[in-house]
Design a protein around this motif. Structure first.
Motif, PDB file in Angstrom:
ATOM      1  N   UNK A   1      -2.438   5.208   6.939  1.00 58.95           N
ATOM      2  CA  UNK A   1      -3.835   5.722   6.460  1.00 58.95           C
ATOM      3  C   UNK A   1      -4.892   4.989   6.216  1.00 58.95           C
ATOM      4  N   UNK A   2      -4.545   3.652   5.802  1.00 54.13           N
ATOM      5  CA  UNK A   2      -5.394   2.646   5.551  1.00 54.13           C
ATOM      6  C   UNK A   2      -5.853   1.931   6.830  1.00 54.13           C
ATOM      7  N   UNK A   3      -4.934   1.696   7.654  1.00 54.91           N
ATOM      8  CA  UNK A   3      -5.329   1.110   8.935  1.00 54.91           C
ATOM      9  C   UNK A   3      -6.128   2.273   9.867  1.00 54.91           C
ATOM     10  N   UNK A   4      -5.830   3.378   9.484  1.00 51.44           N
ATOM     11  CA  UNK A   4      -6.684   4.561  10.341  1.00 51.44           C
ATOM     12  C   UNK A   4      -8.218   4.446   9.976  1.00 51.44           C
TER      13      UNK A   4
ATOM     14  N   UNK B   1       0.797  -1.139   0.004  1.00 51.05           N
ATOM     15  CA  UNK B   1      -0.001  -0.026  -0.203  1.00 51.05           C
ATOM     16  C   UNK B   1       0.848   1.267   0.076  1.00 51.05           C
ATOM     17  N   UNK B   2       0.238   2.508  -0.774  1.00 46.62           N
ATOM     18  CA  UNK B   2       0.953   3.771  -0.763  1.00 46.62           C
ATOM     19  C   UNK B   2       1.057   4.229   0.513  1.00 46.62           C
ATOM     20  N   UNK B   3       0.033   3.876   1.441  1.00 48.16           N
ATOM     21  CA  UNK B   3      -0.139   4.568   2.824  1.00 48.16           C
ATOM     22  C   UNK B   3      -0.763   3.680   4.016  1.00 48.16           C
ATOM     23  N   UNK B   4       0.245   2.819   4.278  1.00 48.47           N
ATOM     24  CA  UNK B   4      -0.555   1.550   5.066  1.00 48.47           C
ATOM     25  C   UNK B   4      -1.167   2.210   6.380  1.00 48.47           C
TER      26      UNK B   4
END
Length: 80
Positions: A68-71, A63-66
């Motif tokens: 942010x994904x988790x958030x 992912x580009x922004x893991x």
């Protein structure tokens, strides 16, 4: 460097960039993001302590922004 170490570094870099972006915002906007700051910081620290399997680690690394994904997943799972 193994995938877990790479993921930790990637998430810490993402967190640092997020915090640096806050420095350009008005104080009120930063205050409104206090919860997001706290949760993302905790998530970045938890990844260091959590055991993630190779599949989970690899998926997050892709992912580009893991962070942010988790958030965002956290927000979806948190009752209003």
């Amino acid at each position: 460097m193994n995938n877990t170490e790479r993921l930790i570094g990637k998430m810490n870099d993402e967190l640092a960039a997020f915090v640096a972006g806050l420095e350009r915002l008005p104080v009120q906007d930063v205050i409104e993001k206090a919860g997001e700051i706290a949760v993302k910081t905790d998530m970045a620290l938890l990844v260091e302590e959590a055991f993630l399997g190779p599949k989970e680690t690899k998926a997050l690394l892709a992912m580009h922004t893991p962070l942010e994904y988790l958030y965002q997943e956290y927000l979806l799972s948190t009752p209003i």
